[in-house]
Design an enzyme around this catalytic site. Sequence first.
Site, PDB file in Angstrom:
ATOM      1  N   HIS A   1      -8.293   3.805   0.392  1.00  0.00           N
ATOM      2  CA  HIS A   1      -7.382   4.941   0.641  1.00  0.00           C
ATOM      3  C   HIS A   1      -7.205   5.215   2.137  1.00  0.00           C
ATOM      4  CE1 HIS A   1      -7.189   5.996  -3.627  1.00  0.00           C
ATOM      5  NE2 HIS A   1      -8.482   5.761  -3.663  1.00  0.00           N
TER       6      HIS A   1
ATOM      7  N   ASN B   1      -5.716   9.955  -9.076  1.00  0.00           N
ATOM      8  CA  ASN B   1      -4.845   8.817  -8.821  1.00  0.00           C
ATOM      9  C   ASN B   1      -3.475   9.055  -9.435  1.00  0.00           C
ATOM     10  OD1 ASN B   1      -6.701   7.239  -7.406  1.00  0.00           O
ATOM     11  ND2 ASN B   1      -7.465   6.246  -9.250  1.00  0.00           N
TER      12      ASN B   1
ATOM     13  N   HIS C   1     -14.275  15.089  -2.025  1.00  0.00           N
ATOM     14  CA  HIS C   1     -15.513  14.723  -2.711  1.00  0.00           C
ATOM     15  C   HIS C   1     -15.474  15.307  -4.125  1.00  0.00           C
ATOM     16  CE1 HIS C   1     -19.537  14.041  -3.848  1.00  0.00           C
ATOM     17  NE2 HIS C   1     -20.139  15.030  -3.243  1.00  0.00           N
TER      18      HIS C   1
ATOM     19  N   TYR D   1     -19.189   9.454  -2.730  1.00  0.00           N
ATOM     20  CA  TYR D   1     -18.299  10.172  -1.820  1.00  0.00           C
ATOM     21  C   TYR D   1     -19.064  10.920  -0.744  1.00  0.00           C
ATOM     22  CZ  TYR D   1     -13.857   9.200  -4.092  1.00  0.00           C
ATOM     23  OH  TYR D   1     -12.733   8.574  -4.562  1.00  0.00           O
TER      24      TYR D   1
END
Length: 732
Positions: free
Chosen positions: A106, A179, A370, A393
Amino acid sequence: MKVKILTSFLLLAIQLVSSQNSEDDHAACILSGYKDSDPVAAKQDQLNQFTISDEGTQETTQFGAKINNSDSLKAGLDGPTLMEDFMMREKIMHFDHERIPERVVHARGVGVHGYFESYGDYSNITAANFLGSKGKKTPMFVRFSTVLGSRGSPDTVRDVRGFALRFYTDEGLFDLVGNAIAPFFVHDAIKFPDLIHAAKPQPDTETPQAGTAHETAYDFFAEFPETTHTVLWALSGRGIPRSFRQVEGFGVHTFRLLNNKGESHYCKFLWKPKAGLSNLLWDEAQKIAGKNIDFHRDDLYTAINKGDYPEWEWGVQIIPESDVNKFDFSILDPTKIIPESIVPFQPLGKIVLNRNPDNFFAETEQITFHPGHIVRGVGFTNDPLLQGRLFSYLDTQLNRMNSANYMQLPINRPINAVHNNQRDGYMQSQIHKGKVAYFPNGLQSNTPSMVDADEGGYIEYPERIRNVTKIRGRSSKFFDFYSQAQLFYNSLTKHEQQQLINGARFEIGKSKSLDVRKRMIKSLNHVDNDLARRVAYSVGVELPEKLYENKNKTSVGLSIEKYPKADNIKTRTVAILTAPGVNTEEATAMYKFLESKGAYPSYIGLNLGTQDGLNITDTYMTTASVLWDAVYIPGGKKSIETMTERSSFFPYEEPKMFVLDTFRHGKPIAASAEGINLLKYSDVTIPSGDDSRTKELNGVIIADNEADLQNAFEKALIEQRFWARLPLDKQI
């Protein structure tokens, strides 16, 4: 004299050392197998000493223990992942630290500000305060991204796009790291490093950038069939969206909602664009990458700057605790969706994105999402991918930001006050008064104090975990790899299926290995025999025989073409093609009409500046049809004559190619008066039929009456695409 003697002694010493070094170097080369001192060969030999091959070996930890790397350690097959799983922690920790300082995945992203507004009081299902009253607004920051490419990669690559939400609630941050594609590739977080290693550029050449059209990706997909469902989503139009404003969002995982009574419901989070869905064709996506690498970023910024704020309905699919075992799949499996035909979407509010950032680095680049940033009333489940992300994360943000104090950055701070006993660290920006930095304490009246759930603290769900065995594995419901892939494929229209097949032909066809191509066709054959045969024919693989009958199950909500359309043409971009001698009345009338409806029209001409009283903002050299949603060709005999002949003005027949590409890509085209001649010159199929003033065929509109042409063009722009123009394969 003493100086001369000393100088002579030093020179002699230098010569002796130099001679010795030369002999040592030569000896090193001889020991390495080289008779002469060849720097290139010597360096290669040195590199060879540190080069290893993992082929034919068994996997171990960094400290040499042989491992099972396919499943994380859980308390029972459907239980939570255990912190004692040293294999998973080592593997993910190493993966998180493989690249600095760019995000490992990302990296290519764009972020904007906005807000969430609740449609009602949902305290019956969740204690989350931001969902506790109708009309309550919560500030947000949203980041869209591609997964595989570096920060400098194009926007329009085929990829699974991130759609991450940050809610700055009055109870703290709630990050939903979602997503734009509903299922995920792998069941378990322990396989995530393998997935990304396979899909990222190949390590020997660092190619290709920002895409999976290469051997290692499809070698992995073919060997790991749980990826099949998501692969099909990515190969479809979902993998190459028209804009970020027209994508769905999915929380991917199954979460819990908890109310103040401690009652629990499972849920999936979804967010649906009010502008409808739209995608690019692969040919468009490739050309846009060359014409405007920032296409999606520019589109989002432009809409917000013009006040056309993108909106989504954000909501849930609710699954009662009692219904968990009613499905033929596990709701904890992130490679599966819960079909909307089974559990409908329930909107809880709307997301509005209304402000661009002031500084890309300070906001978009430094935001640290996160999934562990959670609020009271929302809880986790034993989804093994989610369990691993809760560790990953936090670790990756610590590595990327190089400080435990990254949450003190302005973009990361919650809007409510933060109080704890965490202290010091690199780039600490706060000055903590007093001598107390621990709990319990008597010197500060036991503050900051603990808060129980009934006093407004976080609600933990008291899940029972009894009589289970610590084990690596997953329940049997995880092992149906193809049913939902088939459901997705069946739910697409014929033209959407064709787009998926074309995507597969390109991606799989990039694998030089015949074995990889064969294994991928074998995997597709489990989904649908016709799909597998049509792809196999193109990639040079023997056509497979049918293994299974397609059950022909479908679901609503999966087809882009069938997705509800917006009732307006706001933000639609329209290129008005001109040349000297254009009919300015027709051009101006259409421009004003489109602008009044919220579309973004522009005049395309030979030169920037004023032409026939029109403000030319783009030329045939600075733009192309792939950057526009539609085309209008006004009349004007001289203008059309100029555009329908090859000359020094148009040596490569730019207007013809502009119109032809628009037609090939299924976009609306309108023409009036002599403008129809450019359609004919461009080999566009002209509508024919009765003698009505307006004629339309699959989005190609011709008319002499101004009002009729405008109204028909508006309807075509709402439709956005006319896939019937695109050819379909015959069944092989």
